[in-house]
Design an enzyme around this catalytic site. Structure first.
Site, PDB file in Angstrom:
ATOM      1  CG  HIS A  49      10.970  -6.886 -13.068  1.00  7.18           C
ATOM      2  ND1 HIS A  49      10.682  -8.085 -13.694  1.00  7.18           N
ATOM      3  CD2 HIS A  49      10.515  -7.008 -11.799  1.00  7.18           C
ATOM      4  CE1 HIS A  49      10.070  -8.886 -12.826  1.00  7.18           C
ATOM      5  NE2 HIS A  49       9.958  -8.262 -11.666  1.00  7.18           N
ATOM      6  CB  CYS A 435      19.658 -31.145   5.185  1.00  6.98           C
ATOM      7  SG  CYS A 435      20.389 -30.032   6.384  1.00  6.98           S
ATOM      8  CB  CYS A 440      23.646 -27.119  10.265  1.00  7.35           C
ATOM      9  SG  CYS A 440      22.442 -26.312   9.212  1.00  7.35           S
TER      10      CYS A 440
HETATM   11  C1  LIG Z   1       5.583 -12.649  -4.694  1.00 12.11           C
HETATM   12  C2  LIG Z   1       6.343 -11.387  -4.979  1.00 12.11           C
HETATM   13  C3  LIG Z   1       7.217 -11.316  -6.052  1.00 12.11           C
HETATM   14  C4  LIG Z   1       7.902 -10.134  -6.328  1.00 12.11           C
HETATM   15  N1  LIG Z   1       8.870 -10.127  -7.283  1.00 12.11           N
HETATM   16  C5  LIG Z   1       9.584  -8.985  -7.503  1.00 12.11           C
HETATM   17  C6  LIG Z   1      10.666  -8.979  -8.423  1.00 12.11           C
HETATM   18  O1  LIG Z   1      11.052 -10.007  -8.953  1.00 12.11           O
HETATM   19  N2  LIG Z   1      11.261  -7.806  -8.688  1.00 12.11           N
HETATM   20  C7  LIG Z   1      10.891  -6.629  -8.098  1.00 12.11           C
HETATM   21  O2  LIG Z   1      11.435  -5.591  -8.433  1.00 12.11           O
HETATM   22  N3  LIG Z   1       9.914  -6.626  -7.161  1.00 12.11           N
HETATM   23  C8  LIG Z   1       9.282  -7.769  -6.839  1.00 12.11           C
HETATM   24  N4  LIG Z   1       8.316  -7.800  -5.884  1.00 12.11           N
HETATM   25  C9  LIG Z   1       8.001  -6.568  -5.182  1.00 12.11           C
HETATM   26  C10 LIG Z   1       8.991  -6.280  -4.062  1.00 12.11           C
HETATM   27  O3  LIG Z   1       9.222  -7.422  -3.294  1.00 12.11           O
HETATM   28  C11 LIG Z   1       8.412  -5.173  -3.208  1.00 12.11           C
HETATM   29  O4  LIG Z   1       8.101  -4.084  -4.030  1.00 12.11           O
HETATM   30  C12 LIG Z   1       9.356  -4.693  -2.129  1.00 12.11           C
HETATM   31  O5  LIG Z   1       9.904  -5.752  -1.407  1.00 12.11           O
HETATM   32  C13 LIG Z   1       8.570  -3.771  -1.217  1.00 12.11           C
HETATM   33  O6  LIG Z   1       9.398  -3.345  -0.185  1.00 12.11           O
HETATM   34  P1  LIG Z   1       8.781  -2.561   1.039  1.00 12.11           P
HETATM   35  O7  LIG Z   1       9.927  -2.142   1.871  1.00 12.11           O
HETATM   36  O8  LIG Z   1       7.835  -1.538   0.542  1.00 12.11           O
HETATM   37  O9  LIG Z   1       7.854  -3.621   1.770  1.00 12.11           O
HETATM   38  P2  LIG Z   1       8.177  -4.796   2.805  1.00 12.11           P
HETATM   39  O10 LIG Z   1       9.385  -5.540   2.429  1.00 12.11           O
HETATM   40  O11 LIG Z   1       6.912  -5.536   2.956  1.00 12.11           O
HETATM   41  O12 LIG Z   1       8.505  -4.019   4.128  1.00 12.11           O
HETATM   42  C14 LIG Z   1       7.530  -3.326   4.865  1.00 12.11           C
HETATM   43  C15 LIG Z   1       7.972  -3.350   6.311  1.00 12.11           C
HETATM   44  O13 LIG Z   1       7.100  -2.565   7.092  1.00 12.11           O
HETATM   45  C16 LIG Z   1       6.943  -3.193   8.350  1.00 12.11           C
HETATM   46  N5  LIG Z   1       5.724  -2.704   8.995  1.00 12.11           N
HETATM   47  C17 LIG Z   1       4.454  -2.852   8.557  1.00 12.11           C
HETATM   48  N6  LIG Z   1       3.589  -2.303   9.444  1.00 12.11           N
HETATM   49  C18 LIG Z   1       4.346  -1.802  10.457  1.00 12.11           C
HETATM   50  C19 LIG Z   1       4.043  -1.117  11.673  1.00 12.11           C
HETATM   51  N7  LIG Z   1       2.782  -0.874  12.044  1.00 12.11           N
HETATM   52  N8  LIG Z   1       5.056  -0.748  12.486  1.00 12.11           N
HETATM   53  C20 LIG Z   1       6.347  -1.011  12.141  1.00 12.11           C
HETATM   54  N9  LIG Z   1       6.691  -1.671  11.020  1.00 12.11           N
HETATM   55  C21 LIG Z   1       5.706  -2.040  10.175  1.00 12.11           C
HETATM   56  C22 LIG Z   1       6.860  -4.667   7.979  1.00 12.11           C
HETATM   57  O14 LIG Z   1       7.109  -5.499   9.080  1.00 12.11           O
HETATM   58  C23 LIG Z   1       7.914  -4.762   6.888  1.00 12.11           C
HETATM   59  O15 LIG Z   1       9.170  -5.125   7.400  1.00 12.11           O
HETATM   60  C24 LIG Z   1       7.646  -8.981  -5.556  1.00 12.11           C
HETATM   61  C25 LIG Z   1       6.783  -9.061  -4.461  1.00 12.11           C
HETATM   62  C26 LIG Z   1       6.177 -10.263  -4.136  1.00 12.11           C
HETATM   63  C27 LIG Z   1       5.359 -10.370  -2.893  1.00 12.11           C
END
Ligand SMILES: Cc1cc2nc3c(=O)[nH]c(=O)nc-3n(C[C@H](O)[C@H](O)[C@H](O)COP(=O)(O)OP(=O)(O)OC[C@H]3O[C@@H](n4cnc5c(N)ncnc54)[C@H](O)[C@@H]3O)c2cc1C
Length: 482
Positions: A49, A435, A440
């Site tokens: 963004h 597919c 595959c």
């Molecule tokens: C529908 C959607 C659209 C989006 N579009 C955009 C976009 O276009 N551009 C943008 O900038 N952002 C976008 N975002 C936001 C972006 O995806 C998130 O901000 C980002 O992926 C967050 O990363 P994270 O590492 O915080 O979370 P996550 O990717 O959720 O990772 C958190 C990790 O913590 C682990 N975890 C949780 N609890 C535990 C535990 N107790 N023990 C060990 N591990 C644990 C989980 O398994 C997971 O792997 C979007 C989000 C969504 C859902």
């Protein structure tokens, strides 16, 4: 004893791991799943963004704008494909023009230099397939698109190359604060009873970050899971860049956007849900995004629809990212909803500086700064293809026909750590075509069985009980050769 344990291997945890792994410390990343990018980072819109959506003065706005600018360097260093294709927010009425004017002012206040409102002629030159009736649009050329799971894998690979340890299937269940004579540290327990010790913790647990924070007594925020559903289509894309409608109170609304790999999608929907593990795709969700997308583009080619999926946004109760030290030596990088993917490198840089200054960590004398992606046979020149096949015959064995992925690429993904079919998919695109693996999948299972030296029945799609083959119908002990 680890100096730092990061909880969560999404884009936030792995971006922080990349930064911290350059320092002379012992670093662990604890992840409940079997691989990276299995939560929000693996199921989002993949948009970098520009930075006009977030309220001025928030951490969201700051890290969005700063993070966006860091991607040219990161993608070059990590060999991750991305495109700075710009984005459009369409206005179909005077009321919507007023709304994009507000976005423009906010973007300028957030520090955007290139942002303007363009008129019909320019809009249809940029996007000839969108519906008639658009009267103006907000144009931000610095917006882009990226493959979020490839980024996540690359961040893990480089941090591992610099010494970070990844402990998968370690679901953090409890944290104890230990005060010994010499120092304070944490004992971190997994649901299976494993234990590690760490002097500091960084909580990057996505939708569960409130639960992790509460384990050390920080109840300052809660997180709601907001589901976003998508429909993904086969190539070619009818749009050249993300095309948004004006935002609603639930978010940036439904968009039509290309992916870096040339497909396109519509979505996401926005629905707050109770169960933070519920990534189902619903009829209502599909209907909602189809109806909303029709405002941007009427004749979407549903005969080219190839998959549906959903992701869960971590919506923080405090209306902003929760970043910083909550109790001594315990840091949050929590409530990282959109634009968290864009903001990830800036959040990581900020937290890493704060932590390294506090503890006086020093950079290693040398560390790896570049990572190379798996060679993509399909996009190699004919000459390169000949060379590749000369070097490794497995390049001549095309396994995934839709995406033209060879045995050599799949074997390389496994060598780099893929242990599930989805792990192979995220690293190579095998099974991501029209597919969806119907042809595959058996061949991929065979290769995985050979490379990992395990039975095909023991291979899962994404860990847990997601087995693909239930049993051998020829019975135990059947010998292929006889
Ligand atoms: C529908 C959607 C659209 C989006 N579009 C955009 C976009 O276009 N551009 C943008 O900038 N952002 C976008 N975002 C936001 C972006 O995806 C998130 O901000 C980002 O992926 C967050 O990363 P994270 O590492 O915080 O979370 P996550 O990717 O959720 O990772 C958190 C990790 O913590 C682990 N975890 C949780 N609890 C535990 C535990 N107790 N023990 C060990 N591990 C644990 C989980 O398994 C997971 O792997 C979007 C989000 C969504 C859902």
């Amino acid at each position: 004893m680890y100096d730092i344990a990061i909880i969560g291997a999404g884009v936030i945890g792995c971006s922080i791991a990349k930064e911290l792994a350059e320092y002379d410390i012992k670093l662990a990343v604890l992840e409940q799943n079997i691989d990276v990018a299995m939560a929000a980072t693996g199921a989002n819109s993949g948009i970098l963004h520009a930075g006009h959506d977030c309220e001025t003065g928030t951490l969201m706005a700051r890290f969005n704008v700063e993070g966006n600018l860091m991607f040219d360097q990161i993608c070059q260093d990590l060999d991750v494909p991305y495109k700075r294709c710009g984005s459009l927010v369409l206005a179909f009425s005077q009321e919507e023009i007023n709304k994009i004017e507000i976005l423009k002012t906010r973007g300028i206040n957030n520090g955007l230099k290139e942002i303007k409102i363009i008129k019909k002629d320019k809009i249809y030159k940029l996007e000839s397939n969108i519906n008639q009736g658009v009267i103006a649009a907000l144009w931000t050329p610095t917006a882009g698109i990226i493959n979020p799971y490839e980024l996540n894998v690359a961040l893990m690979e480089i941090s591992k190359a610099n010494g970070a340890e990844y402990l998968f299937q370690f679901c953090v269940d409890d944290i104890k604060i230990i005060h010994s004579d010499k120092e304070q540290y944490f004992e971190v327990f997994s649901s299976k009873g494993d234990k590690i010790k760490a002097r500091s913790i960084i909580n990057c647990a996505g939708v569960y970050a409130d639960k992790i924070a509460s384990l050390v007594g920080d109840n300052s925020f809660s997180i709601t899971a907001r589901r976003g559903e998508y429909i993904i289509f086969d190539r070619p894309s009818p749009v050249n860049r993300p095309v948004f409608q004006v935002p609603t109170k639930m978010g940036k609304g439904v968009l039509v956007s290309p992916t870096v790999d040339g497909n396109f999608f519509i979505g996401p929907s926005a629905q707050d849900i109770e169960d933070k593990s519920d990534k189902s795709v619903t009829l209502e969700g599909m209907r909602a995004i189809k109806a909303a997308a029709a405002k941007t583009m009427k004749d979407l080619p549903y005969n080219r629809q190839i998959s549906i999926f959903s992701g869960l946004r971590a919506i923080p109760s405090v209306q902003d990212f929760v970043i910083g030290e909550a109790i001594p030596n315990f840091y949050n990088a929590a409530g990282i909803c959109s634009p968290g993917l864009t903001g990830a490198p800036a959040i990581a840089r900020y937290l890493c500086r704060e932590i390294c200054q506090k503890y006086g960590f020093k950079k290693k004398k040398s560390f790896v700064t570049k990572r190379q992606r798996i060679i993509n046979f399909k996009s190699a020149s004919n000459q390169q293809k000949v060379e590749l096949i000369k070097k490794d015959k497995r390049y001549s064995n095309v396994i995934c026909r839709c995406e033209v992925i060879t045995e050599a690429e799949i074997a390389e993904a496994i060598r780099r750590g893929a242990t599930t079919v989805d792990g192979v998919k995220r690293r190579t695109r095998a099974t991501m075509g029209r597919c969806q693996g119907s042809f595959c999948m058996p061949k991929i299972l065979e290769i995985m069985s050979k490379e990992l030296n395990i039975k095909m029945q023991d291979i899962t799609k994404f860990g847990g009980n997601s087995y693909i083959i239930s049993s051998d119908i020829r019975g135990e002990g059947y010998d292929k050769k006889s």
